[in-house]
Design an enzyme around this catalytic site. Sequence first.
Site, PDB file in Angstrom:
ATOM      1  N   LYS A  53       0.929  -0.941  -0.065  1.00  0.00           N
ATOM      2  CA  LYS A  53      -0.404   0.033  -0.188  1.00  0.00           C
ATOM      3  C   LYS A  53       0.917   1.372  -0.192  1.00  0.00           C
ATOM      4  O   LYS A  53       0.455   2.648  -0.497  1.00  0.00           O
ATOM      5  CB  LYS A  53      -1.245  -0.552   1.035  1.00  0.00           C
ATOM      6  CG  LYS A  53      -2.058  -1.140   1.443  1.00  0.00           C
ATOM      7  CD  LYS A  53      -3.172  -1.415   2.238  1.00  0.00           C
ATOM      8  CE  LYS A  53      -3.673  -2.495   1.888  1.00  0.00           C
ATOM      9  NZ  LYS A  53      -4.643  -2.805   3.643  1.00  0.00           N
ATOM     10  N   GLN A  97      -5.063  -2.042   9.671  1.00  0.00           N
ATOM     11  CA  GLN A  97      -4.648  -2.875   9.339  1.00  0.00           C
ATOM     12  C   GLN A  97      -5.060  -3.880   9.841  1.00  0.00           C
ATOM     13  O   GLN A  97      -5.096  -4.004  11.349  1.00  0.00           O
ATOM     14  CB  GLN A  97      -2.898  -2.716   9.235  1.00  0.00           C
ATOM     15  CG  GLN A  97      -3.022  -4.113   8.392  1.00  0.00           C
ATOM     16  CD  GLN A  97      -3.419  -4.361   6.578  1.00  0.00           C
ATOM     17  OE1 GLN A  97      -3.201  -2.894   5.965  1.00  0.00           O
ATOM     18  NE2 GLN A  97      -3.783  -4.942   5.973  1.00  0.00           N
ATOM     19  N   ASP A 120     -11.137   3.043   4.403  1.00  0.00           N
ATOM     20  CA  ASP A 120     -11.860   1.597   3.787  1.00  0.00           C
ATOM     21  C   ASP A 120     -13.082   0.989   4.072  1.00  0.00           C
ATOM     22  O   ASP A 120     -13.446   0.032   3.989  1.00  0.00           O
ATOM     23  CB  ASP A 120     -11.346   0.961   5.431  1.00  0.00           C
ATOM     24  CG  ASP A 120     -10.482  -0.937   5.006  1.00  0.00           C
ATOM     25  OD1 ASP A 120      -9.709  -0.516   3.916  1.00  0.00           O
ATOM     26  OD2 ASP A 120      -9.522  -1.598   5.465  1.00  0.00           O
TER      27      ASP A 120
END
Length: 301
Positions: A53, A97, A120
């Site tokens: 990422k 994460q 997200d």
Amino acid sequence: MAKRLDGQMLAALYETSLRASVAQHLATAGSPPGLAVVRVGDDPASGVYVRKKAQACGRVGIKSQIIHHPATASQQEVLESIRQLNANPSCDGILLQLPIPATLDARQLLLAVDPDKDVDGLHPLNLGRLVRGEPGLRSCTPAGVMALLAHGGIALEGIRALVIGRSILVGQPMGIMLQQANATVTMAHSRTRNLSDHCRQAELLVAAAGQPGLVGADWVRPGTVVVDVGIHRVPPQRQGTRGRLCGDVRFAAVEPLASHITPVPGGVGPMTVAMLLCNTVQAWQQRCGSGVRTALVPLPR
Ligand code: NAP
């Protein structure tokens, strides 16, 4: 033989489009888009994803930072990081994460993320906006699948779609997005009876069960569009050889039957990262007043 829905190639097109968009708005914005990834513990797969990422951010001009807590970090410490990022004007996107250690409450941490920075798409407000069909930041993996289907020219209106998996991360938002595209959606999960029968009826099959090789050729009728969200590391068979990745679908067996299929790797995975970049740029444009709240940056052609 199925046409491959190539996520690697489409993600590269998105990156080109996003790089141009960042360059175009940079002078007005005064600072580049910023993404913060909060990582807790040392899960090796998470380490790889976080690195990928960060590299992708670098390619499009997003400034990324990783806040890495030890596995022993307390809920309060991680919460405090999130709160600081919420208050930081140069941070447009915050990503927790997953997975995080079981000692922590992921739900509370996700709830603490400012919904406008929730790149997200996992905050209840953004999930609610999705359910209501309102603009907002969308979950990256299902948004990536929708982009792949659109780019592959798959007509979803009225199609019989089966989603295997009902997690908040993938299956649930996937089902909603397909429904909003006017597909007729069936949701399957670990308690579904006769899953193979449901699969054989589907014209579009999205496998997100997290079960390596669950879907074989005998579950797929000819001409089905098959999207494999699963990703699993297969250990090396012999010493001195390398391991490989596989999905929930037995690719070699299903490819000759399907009309379209996503490979693993190179299918949904790169698109998840591309959608994270889109969401971050969208949040940045929103902050700078130069963007509209669209679900997706327009598809590059
Ligand atoms: P998850 O939270 O473990 O959810 C799995 C879902 O599949 C659950 O709803 C479960 O049912 C269902 N399920 C499990 N075994 C099943 C079976 N034998 N038959 C039917 N349904 C079954 O996993 P997730 O986070 O959604 O992720 C799913 C997979 O996608 C994993 O392999 C993950 O690594 C991968 N993934 C890939 C990407 C990417 O970018 N490519 C992104 C995210 C996730 P119950 O609800 O009844 O337990």
